[in-house]
Write a protein that holds these residues in place. Structure first.
Motif, PDB file in Angstrom:
ATOM      1  N   ARG A 309       0.817  -1.358  -0.427  1.00 42.64           N
ATOM      2  CA  ARG A 309       0.219   0.238  -0.259  1.00 42.64           C
ATOM      3  C   ARG A 309       0.727   1.337   0.245  1.00 42.64           C
ATOM      4  N   LEU A 310       1.823   1.322   0.503  1.00 44.03           N
ATOM      5  CA  LEU A 310       3.301   2.407   0.974  1.00 44.03           C
ATOM      6  C   LEU A 310       3.074   2.332  -0.286  1.00 44.03           C
ATOM      7  N   ALA A 311       3.825   1.500  -1.399  1.00 43.25           N
ATOM      8  CA  ALA A 311       4.529   1.276  -2.738  1.00 43.25           C
ATOM      9  C   ALA A 311       3.517   1.970  -3.657  1.00 43.25           C
ATOM     10  N   ALA A 312       2.385   1.594  -2.968  1.00 43.92           N
ATOM     11  CA  ALA A 312       1.498   1.768  -4.227  1.00 43.92           C
ATOM     12  C   ALA A 312       1.146   3.753  -4.222  1.00 43.92           C
ATOM     13  N   ILE A 313       1.429   4.362  -2.941  1.00 45.90           N
ATOM     14  CA  ILE A 313       1.705   5.750  -2.696  1.00 45.90           C
ATOM     15  C   ILE A 313       2.590   6.350  -3.221  1.00 45.90           C
ATOM     16  N   PHE A 314       3.645   5.600  -2.962  1.00 46.87           N
ATOM     17  CA  PHE A 314       5.339   6.310  -3.710  1.00 46.87           C
ATOM     18  C   PHE A 314       5.097   6.195  -5.055  1.00 46.87           C
ATOM     19  N   HIS A 315       4.360   5.452  -6.300  1.00 50.85           N
ATOM     20  CA  HIS A 315       3.995   4.990  -7.168  1.00 50.85           C
ATOM     21  C   HIS A 315       3.344   6.364  -7.809  1.00 50.85           C
ATOM     22  N   GLY A 316       2.211   6.656  -6.526  1.00 49.18           N
ATOM     23  CA  GLY A 316       0.885   7.327  -7.541  1.00 49.18           C
ATOM     24  C   GLY A 316       2.079   9.411  -7.264  1.00 49.18           C
ATOM     25  N   ILE A 317       3.023   8.859  -5.846  1.00 48.03           N
ATOM     26  CA  ILE A 317       3.269  10.060  -5.742  1.00 48.03           C
ATOM     27  C   ILE A 317       4.266  10.814  -8.006  1.00 48.03           C
ATOM     28  N   LYS A 318       4.678   9.384  -8.141  1.00 47.18           N
ATOM     29  CA  LYS A 318       5.269   9.189  -9.344  1.00 47.18           C
ATOM     30  C   LYS A 318       4.742   9.661 -10.613  1.00 47.18           C
ATOM     31  N   GLY A 319       3.495   9.158 -10.744  1.00 45.14           N
ATOM     32  CA  GLY A 319       2.345   9.328 -11.248  1.00 45.14           C
ATOM     33  C   GLY A 319       2.389  11.537 -12.007  1.00 45.14           C
ATOM     34  N   ARG A 320       2.491  11.588  -9.986  1.00 46.72           N
ATOM     35  CA  ARG A 320       1.659  13.080  -9.897  1.00 46.72           C
ATOM     36  C   ARG A 320       3.216  13.956 -10.109  1.00 46.72           C
ATOM     37  N   ILE A 321       4.013  13.097 -10.136  1.00 43.61           N
ATOM     38  CA  ILE A 321       5.426  13.740 -10.672  1.00 43.61           C
ATOM     39  C   ILE A 321       5.340  14.491 -12.324  1.00 43.61           C
ATOM     40  N   SER A 328       4.977  18.188  -2.534  1.00 44.73           N
ATOM     41  CA  SER A 328       6.174  18.056  -2.361  1.00 44.73           C
ATOM     42  C   SER A 328       7.379  18.322  -2.498  1.00 44.73           C
ATOM     43  N   ALA A 329       8.186  18.930  -1.923  1.00 51.06           N
ATOM     44  CA  ALA A 329       9.768  19.371  -2.935  1.00 51.06           C
ATOM     45  C   ALA A 329      10.274  18.094  -2.863  1.00 51.06           C
ATOM     46  N   HIS A 330       9.715  17.068  -2.127  1.00 52.85           N
ATOM     47  CA  HIS A 330      10.837  15.862  -1.693  1.00 52.85           C
ATOM     48  C   HIS A 330       9.872  14.641  -2.418  1.00 52.85           C
ATOM     49  N   ALA A 331       9.494  15.232  -3.120  1.00 55.08           N
ATOM     50  CA  ALA A 331       8.726  13.700  -3.628  1.00 55.08           C
ATOM     51  C   ALA A 331       9.672  12.639  -5.028  1.00 55.08           C
ATOM     52  N   GLN A 332      10.534  13.412  -5.547  1.00 53.56           N
ATOM     53  CA  GLN A 332      11.115  13.008  -6.074  1.00 53.56           C
ATOM     54  C   GLN A 332      11.543  11.617  -5.506  1.00 53.56           C
ATOM     55  N   THR A 333      12.289  11.773  -3.589  1.00 52.86           N
ATOM     56  CA  THR A 333      12.574  10.767  -3.213  1.00 52.86           C
ATOM     57  C   THR A 333      11.947   9.750  -2.507  1.00 52.86           C
ATOM     58  N   MET A 334      10.062  10.299  -2.324  1.00 55.91           N
ATOM     59  CA  MET A 334       9.981   9.274  -2.300  1.00 55.91           C
ATOM     60  C   MET A 334       9.698   8.233  -3.774  1.00 55.91           C
ATOM     61  N   ALA A 335       9.845   9.132  -4.375  1.00 54.31           N
ATOM     62  CA  ALA A 335       9.133   7.796  -5.982  1.00 54.31           C
ATOM     63  C   ALA A 335      10.558   7.027  -6.315  1.00 54.31           C
ATOM     64  N   ASP A 336      11.601   7.611  -6.300  1.00 53.84           N
ATOM     65  CA  ASP A 336      12.687   6.784  -6.620  1.00 53.84           C
ATOM     66  C   ASP A 336      12.747   5.616  -5.324  1.00 53.84           C
ATOM     67  N   ASN A 337      12.587   6.244  -4.175  1.00 50.20           N
ATOM     68  CA  ASN A 337      12.332   4.981  -2.956  1.00 50.20           C
ATOM     69  C   ASN A 337      11.576   3.640  -3.565  1.00 50.20           C
ATOM     70  N   MET A 338      10.304   3.837  -4.898  1.00 48.08           N
ATOM     71  CA  MET A 338       9.455   3.019  -4.712  1.00 48.08           C
ATOM     72  C   MET A 338       9.839   1.731  -4.752  1.00 48.08           C
ATOM     73  N   PRO A 339      11.142   1.466  -6.163  1.00 48.45           N
ATOM     74  CA  PRO A 339      10.970   0.108  -6.234  1.00 48.45           C
ATOM     75  C   PRO A 339      11.754  -1.024  -5.251  1.00 48.45           C
ATOM     76  N   ALA A 340      12.506  -0.356  -3.917  1.00 48.16           N
ATOM     77  CA  ALA A 340      13.062  -1.328  -2.234  1.00 48.16           C
ATOM     78  C   ALA A 340      11.964  -1.129  -1.896  1.00 48.16           C
ATOM     79  N   LEU A 341      11.283  -0.405  -1.911  1.00 49.79           N
ATOM     80  CA  LEU A 341      10.022  -0.987  -1.094  1.00 49.79           C
ATOM     81  C   LEU A 341       8.919  -1.980  -1.571  1.00 49.79           C
ATOM     82  N   ALA A 342       9.017  -1.687  -2.719  1.00 48.45           N
ATOM     83  CA  ALA A 342       8.607  -2.907  -3.201  1.00 48.45           C
ATOM     84  C   ALA A 342       9.383  -4.618  -3.367  1.00 48.45           C
ATOM     85  N   ALA A 343       9.997  -4.446  -3.517  1.00 56.55           N
ATOM     86  CA  ALA A 343      10.908  -5.533  -2.844  1.00 56.55           C
ATOM     87  C   ALA A 343      11.025  -6.038  -1.557  1.00 56.55           C
TER      88      ALA A 343
END
Length: 353
Positions: A309-321, A328-343
């Protein structure tokens, strides 16, 4: 995590129409006096949030982002409704002051609430506290989420705030759909595996239903500046009616998330820090709620589901970018963390492939 702390100059693209906002506040905000100064909070990944200072007092404004939005996302109207009900019941949330659903005022719906002063811990290990102080703060976290889950939804007037029952099935379906429908964010193999695995491993739903926060962690709480008292729980965008254990085990993820993930401290020396073990923290919550400990199989599902669920939220942030609507000014960090969180979410299942 201190990059999220405080408020600063409003970021380009997130400016508010000061004259229109001032006129609205003059009509709707208690004890309002102009002129106003507007800054934007550095934290917050979804709904742009602003600090409004006036000669008399300070307010917080939360609004929907501009641009195209996924269905059901950024529902500031729901946030306003739930904190209104919780505040009336004496649960620690900021006092809601007014809701504006008219796009003509600032361009999107928004609401205004009181500014609660206190201490926010952006680092989940709560630095600068002694071990005894840290233990007391963790106990306050545990007690606060248990108190939330113990509130009567009928008495709150929130019986229709969500659909009780089949919480996990509906949540898996919802977040799978949001992940799959966000074409601009791309695909991830571990997310695809989880979309297939989770529906086949749902725990039995005992029908328990409470208000669930959806993103309960230390940096979404305001503590008293000099003690473990919780003054306010923030960020209710993901709240609904749901299964309390699902909400609590999202909070419990902090034990398994690495430090670079929001809210995680995996690998920390818990005993030296004065932080209870994962097992003890879970047991304390179950004791407060008078429920049985989850089985090992159930706990595997809860952790895999919540990380998914959290990875899906990060995925959504990637889409919003990609759409240009990330708040958020730090949205890119969240998006970049998505693959590691999914793993990491897939690793919780215990499956080898």
């Amino acid at each position: 995590m201190d990059v999220f702390e405080g408020a600063a100059t409003v970021r380009p693209g997130y400016e508010l129409p000061i004259a229109a906002l001032t006129a609205w506040l003059e009509r709707h905000a208690p004890d309002f006096r102009y002129p106003i100064t507007v800054n934007q909070f550095n934290g917050g990944q979804s709904n742009p949030t602003y600090r409004i200072d006036t000669p008399g007092k300070s307010y917080v404004l939360r609004r929907k982002p501009d641009g195209p939005l996924l269905k059901g996302a950024h529902a500031v109207e729901r946030e306003h409704r739930v904190i209104s009900a919780l505040h009336a019941a004496g649960f620690p949330v900021p006092a809601p002051l007014a809701l504006c659903e008219d796009d003509a005022v600032i361009g999107t719906p928004f609401y205004v609430m009181e500014m609660v002063e206190g201490r926010i811990f952006w680092n989940p290990t709560l630095p600068d506290l002694t071990p005894d102080q840290r233990a007391a703060h963790f106990d306050a976290l545990n007690a606060t989420i248990a108190r939330l889950h113990s509130l009567d939804i009928q008495a709150l007037g929130l019986a229709d705030y969500g659909r009780p029952g089949n919480f996990f099935a509906r949540q898996v379906q919802r977040w799978s759909r949001q992940y799959q429908e966000d074409d601009l964010a791309g695909r991830d193999p571990n997310m695809d595996r989880l979309v297939a695995w989770l529906p086949d491993h749902l725990p039995e739903d005992d029908g328990a239903a409470s208000v669930v926060h959806g993103d309960f962690r230390a940096d979404n709480l305001i503590f008293a500046p000099d003690g473990p008292q919780v003054r306010a729980v923030l960020d209710w965008e993901l709240s609904t009616l749901g299964h309390p254990m699902g909400d609590f085990t999202y909070h419990l993820m902090m034990y398994r998330l690495p430090p670079q993930m929001i809210g995680g401290f995996a690998g920390a020396d818990l005993q030296a820090l004065g932080i209870p073990s994962e097992a003890d923290y879970l047991a304390a919550y179950c004791d407060r709620m008078n429920v049985s400990l989850p089985t090992e199989r159930e706990l595997r599902f809860y952790m895999a589901f919540n990380m998914f669920r959290l990875a899906a939220i990060f995925h959504g942030i990637k889409g919003r970018i990609a759409r240009g609507t990330a708040a958020s000014a730090h949205a890119q960090t969240m998006a970049d963390n998505m693959p590691a969180l999914a793993a990491l979410a897939w690793a919780q299942t215990g499956e080898t492939t």
